[in-house]
Design a protein around this motif. Structure first.
Motif, PDB file in Angstrom:
ATOM      1  N   SER A 127       0.897  -1.548  -0.069  1.00 36.12           N
ATOM      2  CA  SER A 127       0.253  -0.329  -0.407  1.00 36.12           C
ATOM      3  C   SER A 127       1.188   1.152   0.166  1.00 36.12           C
ATOM      4  CB  SER A 127      -0.998  -0.655   1.018  1.00 36.12           C
ATOM      5  OG  SER A 127      -2.434  -0.960   0.814  1.00 36.12           O
ATOM      6  N   GLY A 128       2.174   1.660   1.255  1.00 36.11           N
ATOM      7  CA  GLY A 128       3.436   2.407   0.771  1.00 36.11           C
ATOM      8  C   GLY A 128       2.904   2.499  -1.240  1.00 36.11           C
ATOM      9  N   TRP A 129       3.472   1.830  -1.847  1.00 36.27           N
ATOM     10  CA  TRP A 129       4.078   1.026  -2.871  1.00 36.27           C
ATOM     11  C   TRP A 129       3.497   2.356  -3.535  1.00 36.27           C
ATOM     12  CZ3 TRP A 129       8.143  -2.511  -5.208  1.00 36.27           C
ATOM     13  CH2 TRP A 129       8.210  -1.987  -6.076  1.00 36.27           C
ATOM     14  N   MET A 130       1.591   1.727  -3.579  1.00 32.80           N
ATOM     15  CA  MET A 130       1.233   2.581  -4.379  1.00 32.80           C
ATOM     16  C   MET A 130       0.134   3.764  -4.089  1.00 32.80           C
ATOM     17  SD  MET A 130      -1.405  -0.576  -4.825  1.00 32.80           S
ATOM     18  CE  MET A 130      -2.015  -1.948  -3.881  1.00 32.80           C
ATOM     19  N   THR A 131       0.922   3.793  -2.802  1.00 40.12           N
ATOM     20  CA  THR A 131       0.715   5.273  -2.176  1.00 40.12           C
ATOM     21  C   THR A 131       1.817   6.666  -2.294  1.00 40.12           C
ATOM     22  OG1 THR A 131      -0.055   4.683  -0.157  1.00 40.12           O
ATOM     23  CG2 THR A 131       0.391   7.136   0.030  1.00 40.12           C
ATOM     24  N   TRP A 132       2.334   5.564  -3.071  1.00 36.54           N
ATOM     25  CA  TRP A 132       3.573   6.815  -3.741  1.00 36.54           C
ATOM     26  C   TRP A 132       3.756   6.586  -5.584  1.00 36.54           C
ATOM     27  CZ3 TRP A 132       7.635   5.657  -7.443  1.00 36.54           C
ATOM     28  CH2 TRP A 132       8.818   6.677  -7.772  1.00 36.54           C
ATOM     29  N   ILE A 133       3.041   5.776  -5.662  1.00 37.24           N
ATOM     30  CA  ILE A 133       2.491   5.559  -6.951  1.00 37.24           C
ATOM     31  C   ILE A 133       1.676   7.012  -7.758  1.00 37.24           C
ATOM     32  CG2 ILE A 133       1.854   4.448  -9.244  1.00 37.24           C
ATOM     33  CD1 ILE A 133       3.074   2.310  -7.821  1.00 37.24           C
ATOM     34  N   PHE A 134       0.846   6.880  -6.962  1.00 38.99           N
ATOM     35  CA  PHE A 134      -0.454   7.465  -6.395  1.00 38.99           C
ATOM     36  C   PHE A 134       0.173   9.281  -6.622  1.00 38.99           C
ATOM     37  CE2 PHE A 134      -4.317  10.041  -4.809  1.00 38.99           C
ATOM     38  CZ  PHE A 134      -5.233   9.282  -5.342  1.00 38.99           C
ATOM     39  N   PHE A 135       0.691   9.646  -5.776  1.00 36.96           N
ATOM     40  CA  PHE A 135       1.316  10.776  -5.367  1.00 36.96           C
ATOM     41  C   PHE A 135       1.909  11.148  -6.450  1.00 36.96           C
ATOM     42  CE2 PHE A 135      -0.669  10.625  -1.733  1.00 36.96           C
ATOM     43  CZ  PHE A 135      -2.087  11.652  -1.129  1.00 36.96           C
ATOM     44  N   ARG A 136       3.080   9.920  -7.170  1.00 40.48           N
ATOM     45  CA  ARG A 136       3.815  11.086  -7.655  1.00 40.48           C
ATOM     46  C   ARG A 136       2.944  11.221  -9.652  1.00 40.48           C
ATOM     47  NH1 ARG A 136       6.953   6.396 -10.487  1.00 40.48           N
ATOM     48  NH2 ARG A 136       5.328   6.571 -11.800  1.00 40.48           N
ATOM     49  N   GLU A 137       2.217  10.554  -9.657  1.00 41.20           N
ATOM     50  CA  GLU A 137       0.921   9.967 -11.039  1.00 41.20           C
ATOM     51  C   GLU A 137       0.618  11.806 -11.332  1.00 41.20           C
ATOM     52  OE1 GLU A 137       1.494   8.683 -14.267  1.00 41.20           O
ATOM     53  OE2 GLU A 137       3.255   7.226 -12.870  1.00 41.20           O
ATOM     54  N   MET A 138      -0.120  11.772  -9.691  1.00 37.56           N
ATOM     55  CA  MET A 138      -1.481  13.208  -9.415  1.00 37.56           C
ATOM     56  C   MET A 138      -0.679  13.787 -10.173  1.00 37.56           C
ATOM     57  SD  MET A 138      -3.901  13.411  -6.236  1.00 37.56           S
ATOM     58  CE  MET A 138      -3.354  14.878  -5.449  1.00 37.56           C
ATOM     59  N   PHE A 139       0.452  14.402  -8.738  1.00 40.83           N
ATOM     60  CA  PHE A 139       1.509  15.855  -9.167  1.00 40.83           C
ATOM     61  C   PHE A 139       2.067  15.820 -10.686  1.00 40.83           C
ATOM     62  CE2 PHE A 139       1.662  15.637  -4.184  1.00 40.83           C
ATOM     63  CZ  PHE A 139       0.658  16.788  -4.014  1.00 40.83           C
ATOM     64  N   GLN A 140       2.809  15.001 -11.105  1.00 37.02           N
ATOM     65  CA  GLN A 140       3.059  14.616 -12.398  1.00 37.02           C
ATOM     66  C   GLN A 140       1.677  15.212 -13.747  1.00 37.02           C
ATOM     67  OE1 GLN A 140       5.116  11.355 -13.420  1.00 37.02           O
ATOM     68  NE2 GLN A 140       7.151  12.131 -11.827  1.00 37.02           N
ATOM     69  N   GLY A 141       0.867  14.577 -12.751  1.00 35.88           N
ATOM     70  CA  GLY A 141       0.409  15.039 -13.880  1.00 35.88           C
ATOM     71  C   GLY A 141      -0.886  16.210 -13.634  1.00 35.88           C
ATOM     72  N   ILE A 142      -0.771  16.979 -12.655  1.00 33.87           N
ATOM     73  CA  ILE A 142      -0.880  18.607 -12.479  1.00 33.87           C
ATOM     74  C   ILE A 142      -0.437  19.554 -12.795  1.00 33.87           C
ATOM     75  CG2 ILE A 142      -1.613  20.414 -10.974  1.00 33.87           C
ATOM     76  CD1 ILE A 142      -2.652  18.074  -9.055  1.00 33.87           C
ATOM     77  N   ASN A 143       1.481  19.472 -13.338  1.00 31.55           N
ATOM     78  CA  ASN A 143       2.008  20.269 -14.036  1.00 31.55           C
ATOM     79  C   ASN A 143       2.326  20.072 -15.222  1.00 31.55           C
ATOM     80  OD1 ASN A 143       3.053  21.336 -11.174  1.00 31.55           O
ATOM     81  ND2 ASN A 143       4.270  19.641 -10.980  1.00 31.55           N
TER      82      ASN A 143
END
Length: 162
Positions: A146-162
């Motif tokens: 779950s920690g790894w999925m959380t990292w992927i989630f926030f990485r993708e979310m912040f890259q997508g916003i930029n």
């Protein structure tokens, strides 16, 4: 709609992380659903192979988590009585004493099973300890997934916003 999906994804990711520690909440599958929800936003497209891989991992970790206390009981010298006691203790603990029953149940069940088989108390406690170690190992594996999925989630979310 993207804000709603992103917010729902964040909530699911956080519930998934909490579910790794809190009994009765399937952490990795909920974390995976959080990733899946984020995928359906306009600004984030998580690779399909990544989603399939993490979906499989979430299922495997969830199934594994139910069998690791049994393995721990066997590894620490428990007999069939201790293994069955651990299983029965897990089931009873899950429904009778939530949320702590999932922690206490396998331990108590393994100890009671071994005592019923005529084992000395120190051997019975050792088998119970094995069930507890199995529980801790399962919790650790869930946290990593779950920690790894959380990292992927926030990485993708912040890259997508930029």
């Amino acid at each position: 709609m993207d804000i709603l999906l992103s917010s729902l994804g964040v909530i699911l990711i956080l519930i998934g992380l909490a579910g790794c520690i809190l009994p009765g909440i399937p952490g990795p599958p909920i974390s995976f659903v959080g990733l899946l929800v984020l995928h359906f936003t306009k600004y984030v497209q998580i690779n399909g192979n990544t989603l399939i891989t993490w979906g499989i991992i979430a299922v495997i970790v969830t199934v594994l988590d139910n069998f690791v206390p049994i393995w721990g009981t066997k590894k620490f010298g428990g007999s069939k009585w201790g293994v069955w006691g651990s299983i029965i203790g897990l089931l009873i603990g899950m429904f009778v004493f939530p949320p702590f029953g999932i922690i206490i149940g396998p331990f108590a069940g393994a100890v009671i099973g071994e005592m019923m088989a005529g084992q000395e108390s120190h051997k019975a406690l050792k088998a119970g300890f094995g069930a507890f170690v199995g529980f801790l190992f399962g919790t650790g594996v869930k946290l990593v997934a779950s920690g790894w999925m959380t990292w992927i989630f926030f990485r993708e979310m912040f890259q997508g916003i930029n």
